[in-house]
Write an enzyme that holds these catalytic residues in place. Structure first.
Site, short mmCIF file in Angstrom:
data_model
loop_
_atom_site.label_atom_id
_atom_site.label_comp_id
_atom_site.label_asym_id
_atom_site.label_seq_id
_atom_site.Cartn_x
_atom_site.Cartn_y
_atom_site.Cartn_z
N LEU A 64 -5.15 4.43 2.05
CA LEU A 64 -5.86 4.86 3.26
C LEU A 64 -4.92 4.98 4.45
O LEU A 64 -3.86 4.33 4.48
CB LEU A 64 -6.96 3.85 3.60
CG LEU A 64 -8.13 3.73 2.61
CD1 LEU A 64 -8.99 2.53 2.99
CD2 LEU A 64 -8.96 5.01 2.62
N SER A 110 3.57 4.22 5.35
CA SER A 110 4.75 4.65 6.09
C SER A 110 5.64 3.45 6.42
O SER A 110 6.87 3.49 6.25
CB SER A 110 4.28 5.35 7.37
OG SER A 110 5.35 5.94 7.99
N SER A 155 -2.74 11.23 0.12
CA SER A 155 -2.99 11.84 -1.21
C SER A 155 -4.24 11.24 -1.85
O SER A 155 -4.16 10.54 -2.86
CB SER A 155 -1.76 11.71 -2.12
OG SER A 155 -1.12 10.46 -2.07
#
Ligand code: ADP
Length: 199
Positions: free
Chosen positions: A35, A41, A108
């Site tokens: 999520l 990141s 994704s």
């Protein structure tokens, strides 16, 4: 759209295997999925930093940067999200061919898109890293204030709110980012790479 038919794939003189031998380590893609706000990141960059520190050839493909360039023609419809992931998969494949350990940090959300990317790679090269973090925690963090906007209806089709997230069924690595520190997450990924003799 006209498609080229007279194109053949050139085998380069130097192979992926040659590059791996020269580098002294394997190459692969660490495909982070999860999520928004789960920590993809943050952890992908921390993994890459640690690899760099150990003189390992690495690169990070990060969501926003790709959307500013290569994929700036794409939006967030189901088709565009799939195309976004397909292109990133192809780019990641080139990086793996170049001998690097490439980390990707994209939500994704669709299983079929991730499986299509997996299918581009040889056995063992595609490592799915599921950043498993409850929606409530992601929303509490809300680092880019996107959940706030989505709840106000200012962003449509936001993953976890009004668009689905399909968790991986058999990810190579699962990180519970609400339970472990970034450092522990990095160690978990590096241990996997060592275990598979990529490092
Ligand atoms: P994503 O790329 O999945 O959207 P980000 O990495 O941009 O997520 O944001 C995750 C946020 O959560 C960052 O602000 C990060 O500092 C914070 N955070 C807190 N604990 C963790 C953890 N254990 N792992 C990763 N991120 C964490």
């Amino acid at each position: 759209m006209a498609k080229s038919t007279n194109i053949t794939w050139h085998e380069a003189t130097i192979s992926k295997q040659d590059r791996r031998i020269q580098n002294g380590h394997g190459s692969c893609v660490l495909w982070f999925t999860g999520l928004s706000g789960s920590g993809k990141s943050t952890i992908a960059n921390a993994v890459s930093y640690e690899l760099f520190r150990q003189s390992i050839n690495e690169y990070v493909l990060d969501g926003d940067n790709i959307r500013h360039g290569l994929n700036k023609d794409l939006g967030f419809t189901e088709h565009d999200r799939s195309e976004n992931i397909r292109r990133i998969g192809e780019v990641a494949k080139l990086f793996v061919d170049s001998g690097k350990i490439v980390t990707t940090a994209f939500i994704s959300p669709f299983r079929s898109d991730r499986d299509q990317v997996r299918a581009l790679f040889d056995e063992g090269e595609f490592i799915e890293v599921f950043i498993d973090c409850p929606l409530e925690e992601c929303e509490r963090r809300d680092p880019k204030k996107l959940y706030e906007k989505a709840r106000r209806g200012e962003i449509k089709d936001f993953t976890g709110i009004d668009s689905p997230y399909e968790p991986p069924e058999r990810p190579e690595i699962t990180i519970h980012s609400d339970q472990v520190s970034v450092e522990e997450a990095v160690n978990q990924v590096l241990a996997y790479l060592r275990d598979k003799h990529i490092l």
